[in-house]
Scaffold this active site. Structure first.
Site, PDB file in Angstrom:
ATOM      1  N   TRP A 181       0.839  -1.204   0.000  1.00 49.31           N
ATOM      2  CA  TRP A 181       0.000   0.000   0.000  1.00 49.31           C
ATOM      3  C   TRP A 181       0.869   1.248   0.000  1.00 49.31           C
ATOM      4  O   TRP A 181       0.522   2.258  -0.615  1.00 49.31           O
ATOM      5  CB  TRP A 181      -0.912  -0.007   1.230  1.00 49.31           C
ATOM      6  CG  TRP A 181      -1.743   1.230   1.384  1.00 49.31           C
ATOM      7  CD1 TRP A 181      -2.996   1.458   0.876  1.00 49.31           C
ATOM      8  CD2 TRP A 181      -1.410   2.433   2.096  1.00 49.31           C
ATOM      9  NE1 TRP A 181      -3.450   2.699   1.231  1.00 49.31           N
ATOM     10  CE2 TRP A 181      -2.494   3.330   1.974  1.00 49.31           C
ATOM     11  CE3 TRP A 181      -0.287   2.833   2.823  1.00 49.31           C
ATOM     12  CZ2 TRP A 181      -2.494   4.587   2.556  1.00 49.31           C
ATOM     13  CZ3 TRP A 181      -0.275   4.091   3.405  1.00 49.31           C
ATOM     14  CH2 TRP A 181      -1.369   4.952   3.264  1.00 49.31           C
ATOM     15  N   HIS A 182       2.017   1.180   0.669  1.00 49.13           N
ATOM     16  CA  HIS A 182       2.868   2.355   0.791  1.00 49.13           C
ATOM     17  C   HIS A 182       3.558   2.725  -0.519  1.00 49.13           C
ATOM     18  O   HIS A 182       3.904   3.895  -0.715  1.00 49.13           O
ATOM     19  CB  HIS A 182       3.927   2.133   1.875  1.00 49.13           C
ATOM     20  CG  HIS A 182       3.392   2.293   3.263  1.00 49.13           C
ATOM     21  ND1 HIS A 182       2.733   1.274   3.926  1.00 49.13           N
ATOM     22  CD2 HIS A 182       3.390   3.359   4.113  1.00 49.13           C
ATOM     23  CE1 HIS A 182       2.370   1.703   5.122  1.00 49.13           C
ATOM     24  NE2 HIS A 182       2.746   2.961   5.267  1.00 49.13           N
ATOM     25  N   GLY A 183       3.776   1.792  -1.389  1.00 44.51           N
ATOM     26  CA  GLY A 183       4.421   2.161  -2.642  1.00 44.51           C
ATOM     27  C   GLY A 183       4.738   0.971  -3.520  1.00 44.51           C
ATOM     28  O   GLY A 183       4.815  -0.173  -3.061  1.00 44.51           O
TER      29      GLY A 183
END
Length: 476
Positions: free
Chosen positions: A325-327
């Site tokens: 989700w973060h990248g």
């Protein structure tokens, strides 16, 4: 427009004044102002992506109503999956398409095949992961009959795009935020003043702690090959406090700003670096995201009801997905997997709920055992942060190996001044660990003492704050 900019310093009091002037009219007028202000706030980043935000908002608003009105379960599922598919589709195209294509291409090349796939050159819309998750939780809750759809398009749009939380959270739930938007709001002097205190503390965390650490961190990660192990250790510690000061600072400003408008947002941080194990850390770090994955992924997958194997499997899934989700980079996936690895022994031996109280709850100083627990937890977290910060997995691995090469240690070759700001942060947070934020001074009776504290924090911000372009989590 960022919170620590001159533009926001002008924007906020203007919107605040108009908002409470309109309170004499109606809450509907206030909500229209909030919506227009929020769209203006977002358009200041890139007006083209405002249309994507508006489309996503209307999609979930429309499909939510259609799900509720569906005459059959089949029709309900159709509208549900239409919303989920389009939302995740946009997120996938803007954020993950190039990652999957390049990873597949590298896989083929590993087997001796050479291929050139089409990639896209596009700027990631700021806040897309956050407002997409707002909409997803709303749609899922309607599908599961936990809430009814909001018929007022303005109220729902404010829920999605309320400017304090729009670009980096916290990730709100309709059950918590929508009722506050729907009801009349009256100015509360006490809450507004405490909101200003929280904004001031958030600014200290951002511009004094995070941004001063960032200067050293950028130098260390850029020139890690030429620096000794001591410098790399300092760089890793500074990044742990950079990302905390940056993101928790943003969250404090967001919560404080919302309180100026009579709105209470979900708390996102609860002094995570005083955690005594990784499970406690994740109950205190980015709380709104952790609880989102728990409610909308972990529990639907079966949670811990299916025995230890299912609990282990689901724990690994939510941490890996959280990393992703973060990248769109393997470094984030490894970061998530590392945290899963850290927490699994606690899950397996049923120790993950051991530390649910406040550290040193009945004393001023922690016990020796607590100090050791906090130190070990912080070191494990800092190692994982190296993967979060590095450009590649290889770079992160080389960094960690060199950092623990005790033969290569020497006095750090970097500026150590940020340790002063970190000490101030930790000292204040330790004293305030039972409070919601560092400057919640309801227990300080004398007004002049409170104002001296405010003045000292303001002086630190004014004279020791470092300049920065943006907040770290805006890229997610």
């Amino acid at each position: 427009m960022v919170f620590n900019s001159f533009n926001f310093l002008l924007f906020l009091p203007i919107v605040f004044a108009l908002y409470w002037i309109l309170a004499k009219s109606s809450s509907k007028s206030q909500n229209i102002l909030l919506l227009v202000s929020s769209y203006f706030f977002y358009a200041c980043w890139d007006y083209r992506f405002l249309f994507l935000l508006m489309f996503s908002t209307f999609l979930d608003y429309f499909t939510g109503i259609k799900m509720h009105e569906a005459a059959s379960q089949k029709g309900k599922k159709f509208w549900f999956w239409l919303s989920i598919g389009i939302n995740l589709g946009f997120l996938g195209i803007f954020k993950y398409y190039n990652f999957f294509i390049s990873s597949f291409q590298e896989l083929l090349e590993g087997f001796g095949f050479h291929a050139n796939f089409w990639t896209i050159s596009v700027i990631l819309p700021v806040g897309i992961s956050f407002y997409t998750f707002h909409g997803l939780s709303y749609v899922i809750d309607i599908y599961n009959d936990k809430i009814k759809p909001e018929k007022n398009i303005v109220d729902y749009s404010v829920f999605v795009s309320f400017f304090p939380l729009l670009v980096a959270g916290p990730i709100e739930r309709a059950t918590h935020l929508l009722p506050q938007i729907q009801r009349e709001r009256h100015f509360d002097y006490t809450k507004a003043v405490d909101g200003l205190r929280q904004i001031l503390w958030g600014l200290f965390m951002k511009v004094v702690v995070a941004d001063n650490c960032a200067t050293v961190v950028n130098h260390v990660f850029k020139d890690q090959e030429s620096l000794n192990a001591g410098s790399l250790f300092v760089g890793a510690v500074f990044f742990a406090f950079q990302i905390y000061g940056d993101f928790s600072g943003y969250s404090n400003i967001a919560l404080g700003t919302a309180r100026l408008f009579g709105v209470e947002l979900l708390r996102n941080f609860n002094y995570p670096y005083f955690s005594r194990d990784i499970a406690e850390f994740w109950r205190r770090w980015h709380i709104s995201l952790s609880s989102w994955f728990k409610d909308y992924l972990y529990i639907p997958l079966g949670g811990s009801k299916g025995g230890m194997w299912m609990q282990v499997r689901n724990t690994i899934i939510i941490f890996v997905v959280s990393g992703f989700w973060h990248g769109a980079n393997w470094t984030f996936i490894i970061w998530g997997a590392l945290n899963a690895l850290y927490i699994l022994p606690l899950v397996v031996f049923k120790l993950n709920r051991n530390n649910t109280n406040i550290v040193a709850e009945n004393s001023f100083l922690p016990s020796i055992k607590e100090v050791i627990q906090i130190t070990i937890t912080f070191i494990l977290t800092t190692i994982a942060w190296v993967f979060f910060r590095a450009e590649t997995v290889t770079e992160a691995w080389v960094y960690v190996v060199k950092m623990f090469n005790f033969k290569a240690y020497g006095f750090p070759q970097v500026d150590l001044k940020p340790f002063i700001y970190i000490f101030i942060l930790l000292f204040v947070e330790w004293i305030q660990r039972k409070k919601k934020h560092g400057l919640e001074l309801s227990n300080v009776r004398h007004t002049y003492i409170r104002w001296i504290i405010y003045l000292l924090v303001f002086i630190l911000i004014l004279f020791f704050g470092a300049s920065s372009d943006s907040f770290i989590y805006f890229q997610f």
